[in-house]
Design an enzyme around this catalytic site. Sequence first.
Site, PDB file in Angstrom:
ATOM      1  CD  GLU A 116      20.177 -66.399 143.829  1.00  0.00           C
ATOM      2  OE1 GLU A 116      19.417 -66.748 144.748  1.00  0.00           O
ATOM      3  OE2 GLU A 116      20.878 -67.174 143.173  1.00  0.00           O
ATOM      4  CG  ASP A 167      16.564 -69.036 143.606  1.00  0.00           C
ATOM      5  OD1 ASP A 167      15.431 -68.527 143.754  1.00  0.00           O
ATOM      6  OD2 ASP A 167      17.200 -69.027 142.543  1.00  0.00           O
ATOM      7  CG  ASP A 169      19.539 -72.795 144.864  1.00  0.00           C
ATOM      8  OD1 ASP A 169      20.036 -71.838 145.499  1.00  0.00           O
ATOM      9  OD2 ASP A 169      19.300 -72.761 143.639  1.00  0.00           O
ATOM     10  CG  ASP A 216      24.447 -71.873 143.329  1.00  0.00           C
ATOM     11  OD1 ASP A 216      25.467 -72.316 143.913  1.00  0.00           O
ATOM     12  OD2 ASP A 216      24.176 -72.110 142.137  1.00  0.00           O
TER      13      ASP A 216
END
Length: 643
Positions: free
Chosen positions: A431, A508, A510, A512
């Site tokens: 990403e 990541d 998180d 997202d």
Amino acid sequence: MAADNKAQDYGAENILVLEGLEPVRERPGMYIGSTGTKGLNHLIYEIVDNSVDEHLAGCCDHITVTLEKDGSATVEDNGRGMPVEMHAKGVSAERVIFTTLHAGGKFDNSAYKTSGGLHGVGSSVVNALSDHMKVTIKRNGHIYEDEYERGKPVTELINGLLPEVGNTRQTGTKVNFIPDGTIFEKTVFKAEDVKTRLHETAYLNPGLTIDFNDLRKEEPERISFHEPEGITGFVKALNKGAEALHDVVYYKGEAEDVEVEVAFQYVNEFRETVLGFCNNIYNADGGTHITGFKTMFTTVINNYARQLGNLKDKDSNFTGPDVRNGMTAVVSIKHHDPRFEGQTKTKLDNQDAAKAVSKVTGDEAVRFFDRNLETLKAVIGSAEKAAKIRKTEEKAKTNLLTKQKYSFDSNGKLANCGSKDASKCEIFIVEGDSAGGSAKTARNREFQAILPIRGKILNVEKASIDKVLANAEIKTMINAFGCGFSEGYGNDFDITKLRYDKIIIMADADVDGAHICTLLLTLFYRFMPELISEGHVYIAMPPLYKAMPSKGQEEYLYDDAALARYRKEHKGPFTLQRYKGLGEMDPEQLWETTLDPERRMLKSVSIDDPMIASNTTELLMGTDVAPRREFIHANATEALLDI
Ligand code: TSJ
């Protein structure tokens, strides 16, 4: 003296028995399917089926099944009591039933004849496979007993008839048997399976009460199964926990001298459950009754959909699977002469059953829907949903096939690896461009390929197919994997052409990042499911923290639990660095923590159960953001197993 008598009385019968039941002991699997737990439990079902048959004859409303402390099983009913009278063969009818192997003799518990006929077909098989069997019959004001060892009678007959051991006004049949340990691999009945089967039988016979006792436990278990709602209750139970779109629909009727009963209910899920029963026996492979139901139901719904304008002239019909999207149905028929097809005899073969179910469904389902438009609309809505997804997938297949050529130049951002040995190669889908850049620098170029993707790739279920195809990331990915474009998608997808052993998603830690994972997994699920089922898909686990008590002593911590442990174990002060994202790590750190096969942590993605898989896909596709996040988090421990 007694021995002499026995020899005289039973000589001829013993020969009959040997000839009759020896094949069962020689090839038990042929008669009960297996000699494992399933076959063992089947002994109970064979016996219970006889009592159920007595119920179908209108003469029994109570059955008790007991798993005894000594490892035996007892089945007792309050029916008329098995016939004990003299049979044409010169012995009690009961003897003939327990010592005669019935013609055909294959694994077949379908012998129900709803009208009369000879009962106890499976009973001789159970007798042959039992170390010991004791039969108690209450009939004609008397109590009769008979006993067998490994299928051979050990009770002395009196003029060919069973001895009377007492008097009673009651009637009924009781059979106690202990499975032969030399035949079965295990001789411990599985209570959960027996209970499930008995419960099912109770649903199919609403007038019957079946008591179950397990006396083998410290604390004996006693349950009573009585389901006055019948197959309506069965469907309710099957749909427990799901969001029902309407009340259960029930109808019954008779045609072709076949009794037909159907119950169905739609739930808000992408699944189909249609169960077929003939004379109370579950037909695992369906058969003519199921075909008749499905065909007519599809016709009925398509007719309505055209009448109501859900389908326009130009539209093609809903397919059968479209129409049954979300459906749970039980189709139960009573047939006088059921025939079965296939090795396991679990597929009904009578053509008149198809006709009968089709006729009754054509009449009764229409009668119901005419009066219940809301339910009809729910059913059509469910079919529309399924048709939309189906069409999206069909388009995806053809488009991807026709557009294969132009896609080959889109490997722009892929930094491929040197090795062509797929078993050693890995591709990281990273990403973000900056993390992608670091990864390209940090990787081992020999076997690690890097494909950076920007932002969120398209949700493949929501986007139009042209957009999916126009999406550079998706194109590149498919090209890179090597099994897609050359051969097409769906069933043609060729996993053997896969160029990387591991496809590692690196996002990541998180929400997202989790969303990107979800989108990628959705893509794989829908178009390249073998990538997941064959265990090629992984999720990289970059660390959340770096703890540094002193220089050169740093330790990477991959989750909050690891941090908590670290805090416990390291009393002194330490510097804690929290990584916000992959972009924050320099190439060296990225190598140490996430790329290096010796040190990194990967989660393997594995969802084997097709039920879970289909539910998952639905969740992943949904527009509802909250439950989707929940799914992602919950599955960090469930769907995605640590390796
Ligand atoms: F499997 C079995 F045979 F061992 C067995 C049969 C086991 C158990 C627990 C029950 C039975 C069974 C058989 N229960 N009820 C009957 N009924 C008859 O066999 C029966 C009774 C009366 C008449 C009649 O015409 O008078 C006919 C039949 C077939």
